[in-house]
Design an enzyme around this catalytic site. Structure first.
Site, short mmCIF file in Angstrom:
data_model
loop_
_atom_site.label_atom_id
_atom_site.label_comp_id
_atom_site.label_asym_id
_atom_site.label_seq_id
_atom_site.Cartn_x
_atom_site.Cartn_y
_atom_site.Cartn_z
N GLU A 11 44.98 37.35 30.66
CA GLU A 11 44.78 38.80 30.48
C GLU A 11 45.22 39.23 29.08
O GLU A 11 44.54 40.02 28.41
CB GLU A 11 45.57 39.57 31.54
CG GLU A 11 45.35 41.07 31.42
CD GLU A 11 46.27 41.89 32.31
OE1 GLU A 11 46.54 41.47 33.44
OE2 GLU A 11 46.71 42.96 31.84
N SER A 41 47.28 37.71 44.31
CA SER A 41 46.15 36.76 44.34
C SER A 41 46.25 35.77 45.51
O SER A 41 45.40 34.90 45.65
CB SER A 41 46.07 36.00 43.01
OG SER A 41 47.36 35.56 42.62
#
Ligand code: SF4
Length: 311
Positions: free
Chosen positions: A129, A269
């Site tokens: 990210e 996740s």
């Protein structure tokens, strides 16, 4: 044998951005005849990746592994503009699974850079990210990882500083860094509460509510999952022994010796079924009461991209 108690943090496990990303790959696998390539792990979880791979998804590190014209999915963590340009040059059919909340941080990076600000990005070096966000305005963006980096930071114009954050950081640590940054550069622009997303914030709040009452905290998540690792650190800072496990098989019986109260959660996740499997694993070693402690209810849902919508 006396019963153990599992304090189950809620919210835990999948967030809306992860659900959307997994849904995109599943829909493409069902709808497209050719192979579906995915650049990087679609989300940072070994089980999710293994399952999608078993169903036909082809995970690659870089776009040069994808044949021209093929379908490629960008992961939930987002990509730098250079990667988009590379995909266009190679004639790839891109479906973007970047979480909209990561996309928002990219947008802010472009906006601040266009105004001539130095963009201070608070995050962890090497995380996908962060690499994506840095790529929006590389010449104007500087990464800071800790308070020392803030202390040593030099900029061309202290009146033109903006800051952004990775979405999966620890709320308390990031607040301290933003405070330090604002003290050093009083004119700094940025979000009041950082760019840490609702899911990261909620999972940390939920674990904070139970960590102090548990003798042991188990966080379900993969080692490369930033928000899962922050949960382990949070419990440790609360004074409770905490472990990150990828699956139930990673819980050895000796962790439970003499332990009566276990805190259990999962990173954004990690699939919910893995949490159920950890509960079953703990039950193998004696009777268990499961008490869920919900601090807030999540209703966030993100729209799917047009390429996979409908039907
Ligand atoms: Fe999006 Fe937050 Fe989930 Fe990351 S953790 S995918 S930013 S909702």
């Amino acid at each position: 044998m006396k019963k153990r108690t599992i304090l189950l943090a809620a919210p835990r496990s999948f967030c809306a951005g992860v659900e959307r990303a997994v849904d995109i790959v599943e829909r493409l696998l069902a709808a497209r005849p050719g192979p579906v390539f995915v650049r990087k792990q679609i989300v940072h979880n070994t089980h999710v990746v293994d399952e999608l791979r078993a169903r036909g998804a082809v995970f690659v590190d870089e776009l040069d592994e994808v044949p021209a014209g093929a379908t490629v999915v960008f992961s939930a963590h987002g990509v730098a503009p250079a990667v988009r340009a590379d995909a266009a040059r190679r004639g790839l059919d891109v479906v973007d699974a970047t979480c909209p909340l990561v996309g928002k941080v990219h947008q802010e990076a472009r906006r601040f850079a266009a105004r001539g600000h130095t963009v201070v990005l608070i995050g962890h070096a090497g995380h996908e990210e962060v690499e994506g966000t840095l790529g929006e305005a590389p010449a104007q963006t500087v990464l800071v990882e800790d308070l020392r980096d803030v202390d040593e930071l030099q900029v061309d114009d202290p009146t033109k500083v903006a800051y952004l954050t990775q979405t999966t950081l620890a709320v308390d640590e990031t607040t301290a860094m933003i405070d330090a940054l604002r003290e050093k550069f009083p004119a700094a622009h940025g979000p009041d509460t950082a760019d840490i997303c609702y899911a990261t914030t909620n999972r940390q709040a939920a674990l904070s509510a139970i960590a102090g009452r548990a003798e042991l905290v188990i966080v379900v998540g993969s080692a490369n999952s930033s928000n899962s690792r922050r949960l382990v650190e949070l419990a440790t800072r609360a004074g409770t022994t905490a472990y990150l496990v990828d699956s139930a098989a990673d819980v050895p019986p000796d962790w439970l010796d003499g332990v009566k109260v276990i805190g259990l959660t999962a990173g954004a996740s990690a699939p919910p079924v893995l949490v159920d499997e950890v509960i079953d694993r703990i039950r193998e070693f004696g009777p268990v009461d499961v008490i869920e402690h919900e601090v807030t209810r999540e209703t966030v849902r993100f729209t799917l991209p047009s390429e996979v919508r409908g039907g």
